[in-house]
Structure formats: structure tokens, C-alpha cells
Design an enzyme around this catalytic site. Sequence first.
Site, PDB file in Angstrom:
ATOM      1  N   ASN A  40       0.828  -1.671  -0.015  1.00 14.65           N
ATOM      2  CA  ASN A  40       0.322  -0.247  -0.392  1.00 14.65           C
ATOM      3  C   ASN A  40       1.189   1.228  -0.602  1.00 14.65           C
ATOM      4  OD1 ASN A  40       0.655  -1.090   2.873  1.00 14.65           O
ATOM      5  ND2 ASN A  40      -0.719   0.594   3.398  1.00 14.65           N
ATOM      6  N   VAL A  41       0.687   2.181  -0.269  1.00 14.08           N
ATOM      7  CA  VAL A  41       0.963   3.654  -1.008  1.00 14.08           C
ATOM      8  C   VAL A  41       0.381   4.508  -0.447  1.00 14.08           C
ATOM      9  CG1 VAL A  41       2.490   4.632  -2.502  1.00 14.08           C
ATOM     10  CG2 VAL A  41       2.151   2.557  -2.917  1.00 14.08           C
ATOM     11  N   GLU A  42       0.629   5.740   0.937  1.00 13.83           N
ATOM     12  CA  GLU A  42      -0.624   6.302   1.476  1.00 13.83           C
ATOM     13  C   GLU A  42      -0.229   8.025   0.596  1.00 13.83           C
ATOM     14  OE1 GLU A  42      -1.125   5.576   5.320  1.00 13.83           O
ATOM     15  OE2 GLU A  42      -2.417   3.805   5.153  1.00 13.83           O
ATOM     16  N   CYS A  51      -4.004   0.399  -2.713  1.00 12.77           N
ATOM     17  CA  CYS A  51      -4.060  -0.312  -1.528  1.00 12.77           C
ATOM     18  C   CYS A  51      -2.741  -1.880  -2.330  1.00 12.77           C
ATOM     19  CB  CYS A  51      -5.653  -1.505  -2.013  1.00 12.77           C
ATOM     20  SG  CYS A  51      -6.575  -0.519  -1.350  1.00 12.77           S
ATOM     21  N   GLU A  53      -2.608  -4.626  -3.167  1.00  8.33           N
ATOM     22  CA  GLU A  53      -4.118  -5.689  -4.455  1.00  8.33           C
ATOM     23  C   GLU A  53      -3.766  -4.988  -5.721  1.00  8.33           C
ATOM     24  OE1 GLU A  53      -4.854  -4.806  -1.095  1.00  8.33           O
ATOM     25  OE2 GLU A  53      -6.407  -6.300  -0.237  1.00  8.33           O
ATOM     26  N   CYS A  90     -10.536  -5.268   0.249  1.00  6.41           N
ATOM     27  CA  CYS A  90     -11.266  -3.942   0.779  1.00  6.41           C
ATOM     28  C   CYS A  90     -12.113  -4.049  -0.965  1.00  6.41           C
ATOM     29  CB  CYS A  90     -11.339  -3.159   0.531  1.00  6.41           C
ATOM     30  SG  CYS A  90     -10.153  -1.661  -0.953  1.00  6.41           S
ATOM     31  N   CYS A  93     -10.656  -3.230  -4.503  1.00  4.92           N
ATOM     32  CA  CYS A  93      -9.747  -4.265  -5.057  1.00  4.92           C
ATOM     33  C   CYS A  93      -9.997  -5.678  -5.587  1.00  4.92           C
ATOM     34  CB  CYS A  93      -8.960  -4.336  -3.634  1.00  4.92           C
ATOM     35  SG  CYS A  93      -7.782  -3.143  -3.260  1.00  4.92           S
TER      36      CYS A  93
END
Length: 130
Positions: A40-42, A51, A53, A90, A93
Site C-alpha cells: 500500500n502507498v498512502e 492498496c 492488491e 477492500c 480491490c
Amino acid sequence: MTDLKAAATATMAKAYSPYSKFKVGAAILTEAGNIYTGCNVENISYGLTLCAERNAITAAIAAEGPEMKLTEVVITNHNEAGESGACSPCGACRQFLMEFSSPETIVRYPGETGEVTTKAMDLLPDSFNF
Ligand code: THU
């Protein structure tokens, strides 16, 4: 530990998640026999967060092209304390997974009582289509 779980765990450690402090890793095995990973990369504009995935899937498409199909997907996570907990993919995804899944595509993720193994298609019944 399967190769996929080890790959997901190694990539999870690279997550950029300064806001949630929640790290997610995903590893996918494609029908072509290749493994791709994502974390994940916020973003400070929270809604832009990507996300794990979907990042793994876009890496696979970039490498193999639009015919890429998923054989298996494994997802791992760690909270701030480095503990793994129940965490299913989620909704966004799930829809993304559907696009590249066959009826045989398997998804594994940490559930409440251990690892859950399910079919991708069972994660999103009646998924969007047109
Ligand atoms: N996250 C994922 O990477 N995959 C999911 O399926 C659910 C949530 C990430 C997004 C965000 O960086 C963090 O988990 C907390 O929501």
C-alpha cells in the site's frame, strides 16, 4: 510459508503508510507462472491511497500485458505493533481482482481464525459488469 506468502511479507515491509501505520503486502501468481508484488502507498490527500492488491496487479499488467490472468493472490498485513490481524481485500480491490480472475483464481488472506482461502469470484458476488 509459501513463496507467495514470503513475497507478500517482504513487500509489505516496504509499504508507505505513515498515516494509518498499517502495512499491507500482496503477491500474485499469474497464469504465465510469474510472481508480482505490491504494497500500500498512502498519500497526504488520503483518498489517493493505493492498496497493495491493486499495486501488485498493475505491476503484473505492466510486465505481461492486458491478457494477464491471476492464478493466486496472497495478502499479508501488519499493524503499528507489527502484528498481523484479520484483513480481507477492500471492495475496490475485489472489483479490481474480478477483472483479471478466472473461476479458478484463489485468494488467501488473514481471517479471524487463521488464513482464509477462497475463490476470487466468491469475494464479490454479482460484481459490476456491463
Ligand atoms: N489497504 C490495502 O492495501 N488493501 C486493502 O484491501 C484494504 C486497505 C490499505 C490502504 C491503507 O493504506 C491501509 O490499508 C489502511 O486502510
